[in-house]
Design an enzyme around this catalytic site. Structure first.
Site, short mmCIF file in Angstrom:
data_model
loop_
_atom_site.label_atom_id
_atom_site.label_comp_id
_atom_site.label_asym_id
_atom_site.label_seq_id
_atom_site.Cartn_x
_atom_site.Cartn_y
_atom_site.Cartn_z
N ASN A 76 0.75 -1.30 0.24
CA ASN A 76 0.18 0.23 -0.15
C ASN A 76 0.99 1.39 0.19
O ASN A 76 0.23 2.56 0.11
CB ASN A 76 -0.70 0.12 1.09
CG ASN A 76 -2.16 -0.77 1.34
OD1 ASN A 76 -2.49 -1.34 0.35
ND2 ASN A 76 -1.81 -1.98 2.22
N ASP A 116 1.26 5.66 2.88
CA ASP A 116 0.13 4.15 3.17
C ASP A 116 -1.11 4.97 2.52
O ASP A 116 -1.35 5.33 3.58
CB ASP A 116 -0.04 3.70 4.46
CG ASP A 116 -0.37 2.38 4.57
OD1 ASP A 116 -1.07 2.09 3.64
OD2 ASP A 116 -0.26 1.53 5.61
N TYR A 117 -1.17 4.24 1.67
CA TYR A 117 -2.81 4.57 1.09
C TYR A 117 -3.36 3.84 1.79
O TYR A 117 -4.92 4.03 1.53
CB TYR A 117 -2.71 4.56 -0.48
CG TYR A 117 -2.37 5.72 -0.97
CD1 TYR A 117 -3.27 6.54 -1.75
CD2 TYR A 117 -1.04 5.81 -1.92
CE1 TYR A 117 -2.64 8.00 -1.87
CE2 TYR A 117 -0.64 7.48 -2.11
CZ TYR A 117 -1.46 8.12 -2.43
OH TYR A 117 -1.02 9.31 -3.04
N HIS A 118 -4.12 3.14 2.42
CA HIS A 118 -4.59 1.89 3.01
C HIS A 118 -5.16 1.98 4.22
O HIS A 118 -4.04 1.91 5.11
CB HIS A 118 -5.47 0.94 2.31
CG HIS A 118 -5.46 0.91 0.83
ND1 HIS A 118 -6.43 1.37 0.58
CD2 HIS A 118 -4.20 1.12 -0.04
CE1 HIS A 118 -6.59 1.47 -0.48
NE2 HIS A 118 -5.10 0.89 -0.92
#
Length: 92
Positions: free
Chosen positions: A71, A90-92
């Protein structure tokens, strides 16, 4: 050339090699990505195989993303021939 960073840990890694502000297992790939970005003259110069290079939308229009691992992404924008607002997230 990279002019500005959003992520202080990434900036410290780029300038001094300290892994304190990044995921240590990302260091090798981030080093390669930052070297390429520092030499890039336009966003498409970051379109390397396996990096999932793509433009962003909505609040990050005019920004681009490359995949570091899982991520984790490195994002950036170009002003002329310079990369600015380089971020690591961190995209999630």
């Amino acid at each position: 050339m990279i002019k500005t960073f959003r992520h202080k840990g990434l900036e410290t890694f780029f300038r001094k090699g300290s892994k304190a502000g990044i995921q240590p297992h990302h260091a090798r790939k981030l080093n390669l990505m930052l070297t390429m970005l520092d030499n890039a003259k336009q966003p498409d110069d970051m379109n390397a195989p396996g990096w999932d290079f793509h433009p962003l939308t909505k609040d990050l229009i005019d920004h681009y993303s490359v995949s570091v691992n899982g991520n984790w992404r490195m994002t950036f924008k170009f002003e002329g021939v310079d990369a600015v607002l380089v971020d690591y997230q961190d995209y999630h």
